[in-house]
Design a protein around this motif. Structure first.
Motif, PDB file in Angstrom:
ATOM      1  N   GLY A 358      76.865  -1.340 -14.475  1.00 41.49           N
ATOM      2  CA  GLY A 358      75.618  -2.055 -14.264  1.00 41.49           C
ATOM      3  C   GLY A 358      75.778  -3.498 -13.825  1.00 41.49           C
ATOM      4  O   GLY A 358      74.783  -4.231 -13.746  1.00 41.49           O
ATOM      5  N   GLY A 359      77.021  -3.907 -13.460  1.00 40.47           N
ATOM      6  CA  GLY A 359      77.223  -5.303 -13.085  1.00 40.47           C
ATOM      7  C   GLY A 359      77.775  -5.525 -11.698  1.00 40.47           C
ATOM      8  O   GLY A 359      77.555  -6.571 -11.086  1.00 40.47           O
ATOM      9  N   VAL A 360      78.498  -4.537 -11.167  1.00 41.79           N
ATOM     10  CA  VAL A 360      79.108  -4.660  -9.844  1.00 41.79           C
ATOM     11  C   VAL A 360      78.475  -3.625  -8.924  1.00 41.79           C
ATOM     12  O   VAL A 360      78.380  -2.441  -9.274  1.00 41.79           O
ATOM     13  CB  VAL A 360      80.632  -4.434  -9.917  1.00 41.79           C
ATOM     14  CG1 VAL A 360      81.259  -4.552  -8.530  1.00 41.79           C
ATOM     15  CG2 VAL A 360      81.275  -5.435 -10.868  1.00 41.79           C
ATOM     16  N   PHE A 361      78.039  -4.080  -7.746  1.00 45.27           N
ATOM     17  CA  PHE A 361      77.472  -3.188  -6.746  1.00 45.27           C
ATOM     18  C   PHE A 361      78.510  -2.994  -5.647  1.00 45.27           C
ATOM     19  O   PHE A 361      79.049  -3.959  -5.106  1.00 45.27           O
ATOM     20  CB  PHE A 361      76.197  -3.784  -6.149  1.00 45.27           C
ATOM     21  CG  PHE A 361      75.547  -2.932  -5.093  1.00 45.27           C
ATOM     22  CD1 PHE A 361      74.868  -1.775  -5.440  1.00 45.27           C
ATOM     23  CD2 PHE A 361      75.608  -3.281  -3.748  1.00 45.27           C
ATOM     24  CE1 PHE A 361      74.257  -0.982  -4.478  1.00 45.27           C
ATOM     25  CE2 PHE A 361      75.005  -2.500  -2.768  1.00 45.27           C
ATOM     26  CZ  PHE A 361      74.325  -1.348  -3.137  1.00 45.27           C
ATOM     27  N   VAL A 362      78.814  -1.724  -5.330  1.00 46.74           N
ATOM     28  CA  VAL A 362      79.844  -1.403  -4.344  1.00 46.74           C
ATOM     29  C   VAL A 362      79.229  -0.558  -3.238  1.00 46.74           C
ATOM     30  O   VAL A 362      78.597   0.470  -3.507  1.00 46.74           O
ATOM     31  CB  VAL A 362      81.022  -0.631  -4.982  1.00 46.74           C
ATOM     32  CG1 VAL A 362      82.148  -0.442  -3.961  1.00 46.74           C
ATOM     33  CG2 VAL A 362      81.541  -1.352  -6.227  1.00 46.74           C
ATOM     34  N   THR A 363      79.420  -0.993  -2.008  1.00 41.61           N
ATOM     35  CA  THR A 363      79.002  -0.214  -0.840  1.00 41.61           C
ATOM     36  C   THR A 363      79.916  -0.577   0.312  1.00 41.61           C
ATOM     37  O   THR A 363      80.578  -1.620   0.288  1.00 41.61           O
ATOM     38  CB  THR A 363      77.524  -0.470  -0.500  1.00 41.61           C
ATOM     39  OG1 THR A 363      77.064   0.528   0.419  1.00 41.61           O
ATOM     40  CG2 THR A 363      77.311  -1.861   0.096  1.00 41.61           C
ATOM     41  N   GLY A 477      88.292  -4.621 -15.420  1.00 43.68           N
ATOM     42  CA  GLY A 477      88.305  -4.283 -16.832  1.00 43.68           C
ATOM     43  C   GLY A 477      86.914  -4.383 -17.413  1.00 43.68           C
ATOM     44  O   GLY A 477      85.923  -4.552 -16.687  1.00 43.68           O
ATOM     45  N   SER A 478      86.820  -4.325 -18.730  1.00 45.82           N
ATOM     46  CA  SER A 478      85.505  -4.320 -19.384  1.00 45.82           C
ATOM     47  C   SER A 478      84.728  -5.605 -19.155  1.00 45.82           C
ATOM     48  O   SER A 478      83.495  -5.606 -19.255  1.00 45.82           O
ATOM     49  CB  SER A 478      85.672  -4.083 -20.887  1.00 45.82           C
ATOM     50  OG  SER A 478      86.514  -5.083 -21.458  1.00 45.82           O
ATOM     51  N   ASP A 479      85.424  -6.709 -18.817  1.00 45.93           N
ATOM     52  CA  ASP A 479      84.717  -7.970 -18.553  1.00 45.93           C
ATOM     53  C   ASP A 479      84.208  -8.054 -17.122  1.00 45.93           C
ATOM     54  O   ASP A 479      83.543  -9.034 -16.752  1.00 45.93           O
ATOM     55  CB  ASP A 479      85.621  -9.163 -18.853  1.00 45.93           C
ATOM     56  CG  ASP A 479      86.907  -9.156 -18.018  1.00 45.93           C
ATOM     57  OD1 ASP A 479      87.099  -8.243 -17.184  1.00 45.93           O
ATOM     58  OD2 ASP A 479      87.728 -10.087 -18.221  1.00 45.93           O
ATOM     59  N   LEU A 480      84.508  -7.038 -16.300  1.00 50.22           N
ATOM     60  CA  LEU A 480      84.098  -6.965 -14.891  1.00 50.22           C
ATOM     61  C   LEU A 480      84.628  -8.121 -14.053  1.00 50.22           C
ATOM     62  O   LEU A 480      84.074  -8.438 -12.993  1.00 50.22           O
ATOM     63  CB  LEU A 480      82.564  -6.877 -14.775  1.00 50.22           C
ATOM     64  CG  LEU A 480      81.916  -5.592 -15.300  1.00 50.22           C
ATOM     65  CD1 LEU A 480      80.421  -5.592 -15.041  1.00 50.22           C
ATOM     66  CD2 LEU A 480      82.559  -4.359 -14.675  1.00 50.22           C
ATOM     67  N   GLU A 481      85.701  -8.746 -14.504  1.00 49.72           N
ATOM     68  CA  GLU A 481      86.345  -9.778 -13.696  1.00 49.72           C
ATOM     69  C   GLU A 481      87.356  -9.108 -12.763  1.00 49.72           C
ATOM     70  O   GLU A 481      88.198  -8.338 -13.216  1.00 49.72           O
ATOM     71  CB  GLU A 481      87.049 -10.805 -14.585  1.00 49.72           C
ATOM     72  CG  GLU A 481      86.100 -11.691 -15.374  1.00 49.72           C
ATOM     73  CD  GLU A 481      85.214 -12.538 -14.472  1.00 49.72           C
ATOM     74  OE1 GLU A 481      85.728 -13.034 -13.444  1.00 49.72           O
ATOM     75  OE2 GLU A 481      84.021 -12.692 -14.790  1.00 49.72           O
TER      76      GLU A 481
END
Length: 510
Positions: A358-363, A477-481
């Motif tokens: 729910g934090g990173v959008f990939v296209t 990872g879980s921190d979305l970094e």
């Protein structure tokens, strides 16, 4: 190397004085000799950079030369760079301006025809290549390009005339069990139930590495199975990092038929599995001449490890691109039209985008052209078709970021260019923190821009065996970094890029 492109950039003797009736689109002031000399020196620097495949730097030199003294040669040279960079919209603009300056400059027609071909504007491409053949009637290459563009124009018209929504896809009609495996076949086999296992995938990849194919029956079984699986998948995938402590999720960019570099990614980062999931972000095929091996590996792994590998559609997962950039020719060479039809049907059902926790959008390409676009709008996009010329699907597959605010017409001629304000608004409007996209070669394999909110990742090192770029992948990872890994190209068998593209290889600058 093609006849017309044997000198990739014009090295002829000096700048050509423009005609007196240049339109206001390209105002030219007669320069002094010093200015002409300086512009010519810049052009030569651009030619040297082009020969080293430093296309972006070459564009900069040609642009500086054009700023000093615009000529058809300089503009056409820059158009050639834009064609190789797949910036077809800019290539057409440069060719148009070159022809305003010198309507007899044959390479401008050739490069505009190449760009129109890539954009599936076959009628315009035919017109340009006809002009080339009239100007160079003894050129066998020009005649071949005209014949190829006329063929594509006829095929496109025929396909449009017979296509109906009632057509039953081949993947729903073909019976793989009717394909007989001859006794001499010594490769991996699927069992009677057709289940694709990890062991089968490993054996298949090893066979591909030895430049051997699996039997057609198993290719057909894989394509029919994955077709059904993808039809049941959403246009927008909502993905998650495994819950185990220290888990991660890997995102890769374009792989473009570079199978041996894909094997290197797996060597560096492990094979896909539910505990080591990947998202490959489109453009699996074309350009590189091991495209069948790349995409078959991904599709087979998708069946064997459905929670271990996810795939989004790129602009090269389409019929027009496959005709021009080599995948169709490769599949027909290694198998036949039946297999190519199945690949095309599978491509039409690939998801268009994904979110990660729910934090990173990939296209693959970029953001939609409408400010009001929400994730639910993307999820509602109808698939099962070739990409249209405009709309959300087209934008997701074709668009690119730009450094300045707002939106602009795409340098590619399809999609839009979007600025940092557009990225920020889309992310905030959808409760996201980061956009990850691919679609463009980067020297280091990745590029962070738009105030850190937009990342481009490209996973085909030394693209087309000539760009000298690194490849990269991203671990979250879980921190979305994002954590970046870069890698160099590895050796591959001596099969040149676009080896199966036929007449189109030289049209596109390879």
């Amino acid at each position: 190397m093609s006849e017309l492109e044997s000198n990739m950039a014009e090295n002829g003797g000096g700048a050509v004085a423009p005609p007196a009736d240049v339109s206001t689109a390209m105002k030219v002031v007669t320069p002094n000799p010093e200015t002409v000399s300086a512009a010519e020196a810049l052009k030569l620097e651009g030619n040297a950079l082009l020969a080293e495949s430093k296309l972006g730097h070459a564009v900069g030199k040609y642009t500086a030369a054009i700023d000093l003294h615009p000529t058809a040669i300089y503009l056409s040279n820059r158009a050639f760079c834009y064609v190789k960079l797949e910036q077809f919209g800019l290539a057409i603009l440069d060719a148009d301006m070159a022809l305003e300056l010198d309507s007899t400059y044959v390479k401008a027609y050739y490069r505009r025809g190449s760009a129109n071909m890539a954009l599936a504007k076959f009628k315009l491409a035919v017109k340009d290549f006809r002009k080339v053949t009239k100007m160079q009637p003894k050129s066998k290459e020009a005649a071949a390009k005209l014949k190829a563009s006329e063929k594509m124009q006829k095929e496109a018209a025929f396909a449009a005339a017979i296509m109906t929504d009632a057509d039953v896809p081949l993947a729903e009609e073909i019976n793989p069990d009717e394909i007989v495996v001859d006794s001499g076949y010594d490769g991996p086999r699927l069992g009677d139930d057709g289940e694709v296992t990890v062991d089968f995938c490993k054996a298949m990849m090893a066979r591909f590495e030895e430049q051997k194919l699996i039997h057609k029956k198993y290719i057909v079984q894989i394509l029919c199975q994955v077709y059904k699986a993808l039809k049941d998948s959403p246009s927008l995938m909502r993905l998650h990092i495994p819950e185990e402590e220290g888990s991660h999720f890997t995102v890769c960019g374009d792989t473009h038929g570079q199978f041996y570099d894909v094997l290197n990614i797996f060597k560096l980062n492990g094979l896909p599995s539910a505990k080591n999931p990947y998202l490959f972000n489109g453009d699996f095929v074309d350009r590189g001449s091991f495209s069948l091996e790349v995409v078959t590996t991904f599709l087979a792994l998708k069946l064997a490890e459905p929670e271990g590998i996810f795939l989004t559609r790129g602009n090269h997962e389409s019929k027009n691109m496959n005709k021009i950039y080599g995948f169709e020719g490769e599949v027909k060479h290694k198998f036949d039209q039946t297999v190519m039809t199945l690949f095309a049907e599978v491509f039409c059902w690939l998801p268009l985008a994904a979110t990660l926790d729910g934090g990173v959008f990939v296209t693959h390409g970029g953001l939609p052209a409408e400010d009001s676009c929400k994730l639910d709008d993307i999820a509602a996009v109808r698939r099962g078709r070739e990409p249209p010329d405009s709309g959300i699907m087209s934008d997701l597959m074709w668009s690119d970021p730009q450094p300045f605010t707002g939106r602009s017409p795409s340098k590619r001629g399809v999609g839009m260019a979007f600025g940092p304000d557009v990225t920020k608004a889309f992310l905030e409007g959808n409760d996201l923190k980061l956009l990850v996209r691919s679609h463009e070669v980067k020297e280091e394999g990745y590029l962070v821009e738009h105030d850190g909110k937009c990342i481009t990742v490209f996973s085909a090192p030394n693209y087309c065996d000539q760009m000298g770029n690194k490849g990269a992948f991203i671990r979250f990872g879980s921190d979305l970094e994002p954590q970046f890994t870069t890698f160099e190209a590895v050796p591959h068998p001596a099969v040149r890029p676009m080896a199966y593209a036929g007449a189109f290889g030289n049209v596109m600058g390879l």
